[in-house]
Design a protein around this motif. Structure first.
Motif, PDB file in Angstrom:
ATOM      1  N   PRO A  68       2.508   6.300  -6.486  1.00 62.26           N
ATOM      2  CA  PRO A  68       2.262   6.841  -5.132  1.00 62.26           C
ATOM      3  C   PRO A  68       1.909   5.759  -4.124  1.00 62.26           C
ATOM      4  N   ALA A  69       1.223   4.709  -4.573  1.00 63.64           N
ATOM      5  CA  ALA A  69       0.811   3.653  -3.654  1.00 63.64           C
ATOM      6  C   ALA A  69       2.003   2.933  -3.044  1.00 63.64           C
ATOM      7  N   ALA A  70       3.132   2.885  -3.754  1.00 68.89           N
ATOM      8  CA  ALA A  70       4.316   2.191  -3.231  1.00 68.89           C
ATOM      9  C   ALA A  70       4.837   2.887  -1.984  1.00 68.89           C
ATOM     10  N   GLU A  71       4.924   4.200  -2.032  1.00 66.91           N
ATOM     11  CA  GLU A  71       5.372   4.968  -0.873  1.00 66.91           C
ATOM     12  C   GLU A  71       4.379   4.850   0.275  1.00 66.91           C
ATOM     13  N   ARG A  72       3.098   4.923  -0.055  1.00 69.99           N
ATOM     14  CA  ARG A  72       2.057   4.838   0.974  1.00 69.99           C
ATOM     15  C   ARG A  72       2.057   3.458   1.635  1.00 69.99           C
ATOM     16  N   ALA A  73       2.185   2.415   0.831  1.00 74.04           N
ATOM     17  CA  ALA A  73       2.196   1.058   1.385  1.00 74.04           C
ATOM     18  C   ALA A  73       3.403   0.849   2.288  1.00 74.04           C
ATOM     19  N   HIS A  74       4.561   1.324   1.848  1.00 72.69           N
ATOM     20  CA  HIS A  74       5.781   1.166   2.640  1.00 72.69           C
ATOM     21  C   HIS A  74       5.647   1.848   3.997  1.00 72.69           C
ATOM     22  N   GLY A  75       5.136   3.076   4.002  1.00 71.48           N
ATOM     23  CA  GLY A  75       4.963   3.798   5.253  1.00 71.48           C
ATOM     24  C   GLY A  75       3.959   3.140   6.179  1.00 71.48           C
ATOM     25  N   SER A  76       2.852   2.668   5.620  1.00 72.99           N
ATOM     26  CA  SER A  76       1.821   2.026   6.434  1.00 72.99           C
ATOM     27  C   SER A  76       2.325   0.730   7.042  1.00 72.99           C
ATOM     28  N   VAL A  77       3.032  -0.075   6.263  1.00 73.14           N
ATOM     29  CA  VAL A  77       3.536  -1.360   6.766  1.00 73.14           C
ATOM     30  C   VAL A  77       4.581  -1.134   7.850  1.00 73.14           C
ATOM     31  N   ARG A  78       5.437  -0.147   7.687  1.00 69.83           N
ATOM     32  CA  ARG A  78       6.439   0.156   8.712  1.00 69.83           C
ATOM     33  C   ARG A  78       5.755   0.513  10.036  1.00 69.83           C
ATOM     34  N   GLU A  79       4.725   1.332   9.960  1.00 62.92           N
ATOM     35  CA  GLU A  79       4.029   1.739  11.177  1.00 62.92           C
ATOM     36  C   GLU A  79       3.295   0.564  11.812  1.00 62.92           C
ATOM     37  N   LEU A  80       2.667  -0.266  10.996  1.00 68.36           N
ATOM     38  CA  LEU A  80       1.933  -1.422  11.527  1.00 68.36           C
ATOM     39  C   LEU A  80       2.875  -2.438  12.164  1.00 68.36           C
ATOM     40  N   VAL A  81       4.059  -2.596  11.601  1.00 62.93           N
ATOM     41  CA  VAL A  81       5.048  -3.507  12.186  1.00 62.93           C
ATOM     42  C   VAL A  81       5.421  -3.048  13.589  1.00 62.93           C
TER      43      VAL A  81
END
Length: 310
Positions: free
Chosen positions: A205-218
């Protein structure tokens, strides 16, 4: 019994696979300083991979030495193991090799696939785009308000005719500044490890969460950089209005795969952040977060290179 070093790495890997990413994703401070938050996410991803592979490697090589360098040197020089090599050691070594190959292989494969897709889209777009209103922008005849950039060795910044028609001069400058920020800071490279992590470990689950968070922060980081180059009485409102206009054109299908668009992830959160800005992260908090990221990288590195704890 597993050596304490392998246990420590396994515990660190478990923490970085779930609770740490979950806590970072839920935190409110990253929106106050997306750049520092992106550094922390990179540290979490890299330290997590090192810990997962390292825990298996340390346990698997334990019979050959008291530290990873010693064990590797013993194996390379074909010297016998100091203790009996059990089946669990071979299993750990096999799993370490499989996991390393999976993570690195998916990273390389993702890079090649995305680069090929971007190159194909760039070649097709170059056949139909025209000179745009900005020196480094190209105009695409498309009714939907769309703006995006395709990063790479030959970056391409594209504005649709619908976007040019809908926005005023200041709003259009805000859009172009946002896309320029993506290209200048090479945000596609920040995203790539998390695209690969998500593909390599889809059950985590952390992989999906990390991907979404990094996309938004970018996207938030690109907003911040864009604001620094904008003029006018209300640059934040100008950029927010441009983002909303671009978000309305997402259904037009003009944004190619692999591109970075001003209408990217987290539109609502970004607009709220622009119109109701929070106080910047204090300098002390910034340095604490950066120091934590450095320590997070040093922890598995030290456990792997220093003599094993017995």
């Amino acid at each position: 019994m597993l050596p304490a070093t392998a246990v420590a790495l396994a515990v660190l890997a478990a923490l970085l696979a779930w609770p740490v990413p979950a806590a970072l994703a839920r935190s409110r401070w990253p929106v106050r300083d997306p750049l520092v938050a992106l550094v922390c996410w990179q540290a979490v991803g890299l330290a997590g991979g090192l810990s997962m592979i390292g825990a298996l490697l340390v346990h698997g090589l334990a019979p050959w030495g008291h530290s990873l360098p010693e064990a590797v040197w013993t194996v390379l020089t074909s010297r016998p193991a100091g203790t009996a090599v059990r089946g669990d050691h071979w299993v750990a070594l096999t799993l370490a090799a499989v996991l390393a190959f999976q993570l690195v292989g998916v990273l390389v494969l993702s890079w090649v696939r995305i680069a090929r897709t971007r190159r194909r889209h760039r070649e097709l777009l170059e056949l139909v785009v025209q000179p745009g209103p900005q020196a480094d922008a190209r105009l695409l005849e498309h009714p939907a308000p769309v703006a995006f950039c395709i990063p790479g060795a030959r970056p391409l910044l594209v504005l649709s005719s619908g976007m040019v028609a809908e926005l005023d001069e200041e709003q259009l400058a805000a859009v172009v500044a946002h896309e320029r920020a993506h290209l200048a800071e090479r945000h596609h490279l920040l995203l790539l490890p998390f695209v690969a992590w998500k593909a390599a470990l889809p059950v985590l689950p952390a992989a999906e969460r990390a991907h979404g968070s990094v996309r938004e922060l970018v996207e938030m980081r690109a907003d911040d950089v864009a604001l620094g180059s904008l003029h006018g009485t209300a640059p934040r409102r100008t950029l927010a209005e441009a983002i909303v206009a671009a978000a309305g054109g997402q259904g037009g299908g003009a944004v190619p795969t692999g591109a970075l668009a001003v209408s990217g992830t987290g539109v609502r959160a970004r607009v709220v952040r622009l119109l109701e800005p929070a106080d910047p992260l204090p300098a002390t908090a910034r340095w604490v977060a950066l120091a934590g990221a450095v320590l997070l990288l040093l922890a598995p590195t030290a456990l792997l290179l220093l003599p094993a704890v017995s």
